[in-house]
Design a protein around this motif. Structure first.
Motif, PDB file in Angstrom:
ATOM      1  N   ALA A   1       8.360 -11.195  -8.836  1.00  0.00           N
ATOM      2  CA  ALA A   1       7.484 -11.783  -9.840  1.00  0.00           C
ATOM      3  C   ALA A   1       6.097 -11.144  -9.854  1.00  0.00           C
ATOM      4  N   ALA A   2       5.769 -10.394  -8.818  1.00  0.00           N
ATOM      5  CA  ALA A   2       4.449  -9.774  -8.706  1.00  0.00           C
ATOM      6  C   ALA A   2       4.404  -8.461  -9.478  1.00  0.00           C
ATOM      7  N   ALA A   3       3.198  -8.056  -9.832  1.00  0.00           N
ATOM      8  CA  ALA A   3       2.993  -6.775 -10.520  1.00  0.00           C
ATOM      9  C   ALA A   3       2.153  -5.864  -9.630  1.00  0.00           C
ATOM     10  N   PRO A   4       2.390  -4.561  -9.682  1.00  0.00           N
ATOM     11  CA  PRO A   4       1.518  -3.638  -8.946  1.00  0.00           C
ATOM     12  C   PRO A   4       0.064  -3.838  -9.360  1.00  0.00           C
ATOM     13  N   ASN A   5      -0.831  -3.712  -8.406  1.00  0.00           N
ATOM     14  CA  ASN A   5      -2.252  -3.881  -8.687  1.00  0.00           C
ATOM     15  C   ASN A   5      -2.969  -2.531  -8.700  1.00  0.00           C
ATOM     16  N   GLY A   6      -4.291  -2.585  -8.831  1.00  0.00           N
ATOM     17  CA  GLY A   6      -5.058  -1.349  -8.927  1.00  0.00           C
ATOM     18  C   GLY A   6      -4.922  -0.430  -7.737  1.00  0.00           C
ATOM     19  N   ALA A   7      -4.721  -0.989  -6.548  1.00  0.00           N
ATOM     20  CA  ALA A   7      -4.556  -0.137  -5.369  1.00  0.00           C
ATOM     21  C   ALA A   7      -3.268   0.682  -5.466  1.00  0.00           C
ATOM     22  N   HIS A   8      -2.175   0.016  -5.852  1.00  0.00           N
ATOM     23  CA  HIS A   8      -0.925   0.756  -6.037  1.00  0.00           C
ATOM     24  C   HIS A   8      -1.094   1.850  -7.092  1.00  0.00           C
ATOM     25  N   LEU A   9      -1.742   1.513  -8.186  1.00  0.00           N
ATOM     26  CA  LEU A   9      -1.895   2.467  -9.284  1.00  0.00           C
ATOM     27  C   LEU A   9      -2.798   3.635  -8.903  1.00  0.00           C
ATOM     28  N   HIS A  10      -3.871   3.359  -8.157  1.00  0.00           N
ATOM     29  CA  HIS A  10      -4.738   4.446  -7.685  1.00  0.00           C
ATOM     30  C   HIS A  10      -3.940   5.454  -6.858  1.00  0.00           C
ATOM     31  N   LEU A  11      -3.093   4.961  -5.966  1.00  0.00           N
ATOM     32  CA  LEU A  11      -2.340   5.867  -5.100  1.00  0.00           C
ATOM     33  C   LEU A  11      -1.294   6.640  -5.890  1.00  0.00           C
TER      34      LEU A  11
END
Length: 254
Positions: free
Chosen positions: A84-94
């Protein structure tokens, strides 16, 4: 050098940014703190999983042998929370950083699968992945779907399957850790983000990079055992720290 939230030391941060911009070989290690902004609790913080459950009750081979259904109920709850969770900015930055570098390796202690869902492709999952089950008899992996039966059975041989995670007292996947150690050994810059730095052998990767002469950046709200080895410690959460280090998120190339 530690840089607190909203603190100074811009020169030190600028120097690390410049070194990262020139680097071609970068390795990153992530822990539960990377997924906190997605709503998934960490393990050792005030709202961590172990506040309600003892590790020996849920995440050991002995616990599974004693009460497999209890263990599966807990992992099923975590599976559905991660789904149910979505990737956040940290995941996207990496994921963006990987797209910009010829040699980038992302090593994670997390089992939620959010790095892959954010677009990261070169991911080494040291502790497994709770989105899959592993057959106790033949080792076959099956992807889990919402509402899966407890306990799940292997689609190949019909035997009971266990969570595809590494429990306390079990060895890490040998090839995955060897690849992780090699990546941190050759890294020019190593990022260690959202991990307590107490779970070995993953915690040794940052020290290994430092010993090989890499610039080591730690992003964590609290000091950790890695702090004395870090070139720069950003006392921020994963999203804020990566934003400070890498700048605003930009669309992926292409």
């Amino acid at each position: 050098m530690s840089v607190p939230v909203g603190g100074g030391a811009e020169a030190a941060l600028g120097a690390v940014r410049a070194r990262l911009a020139r680097a071609r070989r970068v390795a990153a290690l992530t822990g539960a703190g990377v997924s906190a902004a997605s709503g998934l609790p960490t393990f050792r913080g005030a709202l961590g999983f172990w506040r309600e459950h003892r590790a020996e009750d849920l995440a050991t081979p002995q616990a599974y042998a004693r009460d497999p259904l209890l263990v599966w109920e807990w992992y099923a709850a975590r599976f559905h929370a991660a789904a149910a969770a979505a990737p956040n900015g940290a995941h996207l930055h990496l994921a963006r950083l990987e797209a910009q570098l010829p040699d980038f390796t992302l090593v994670t202690q997390n089992v939620d699968g959010l790095h892959a869902r954010s677009g990261s492709r070169r991911v080494l999952e040291l502790h497994g992945n709770l989105t899959k089950s592993r057959c106790e008899r033949c080792g076959h992996l099956d992807a889990l779907a919402p509402g899966f039966a407890l306990p799940p059975c292997c689609s190949r041989c019909g035997s009971r399957a266990r969570p595809n995670v590494v429990w306390f007292g079990e060895h890490l996947p040998e090839r995955a850790f060897e690849a992780a150690a090699a990546a941190f050994s050759r890294a020019e810059v190593a990022l260690v983000i959202g991990t307590s730095g107490v779970v070995e052998p993953a915690a040794s990767l940052g020290r290994l990079a430092a010993q090989r002469g890499a610039v080591v950046v730690e992003i964590n709200p609290e000091p950790t055992p890695l702090t004395p080895y870090a070139t720069l410690s950003l006392r921020q959460d994963a999203v804020s720290g990566l934003h400070a280090l890498l700048g605003p998120l930009t669309p992926p190339p292409g």
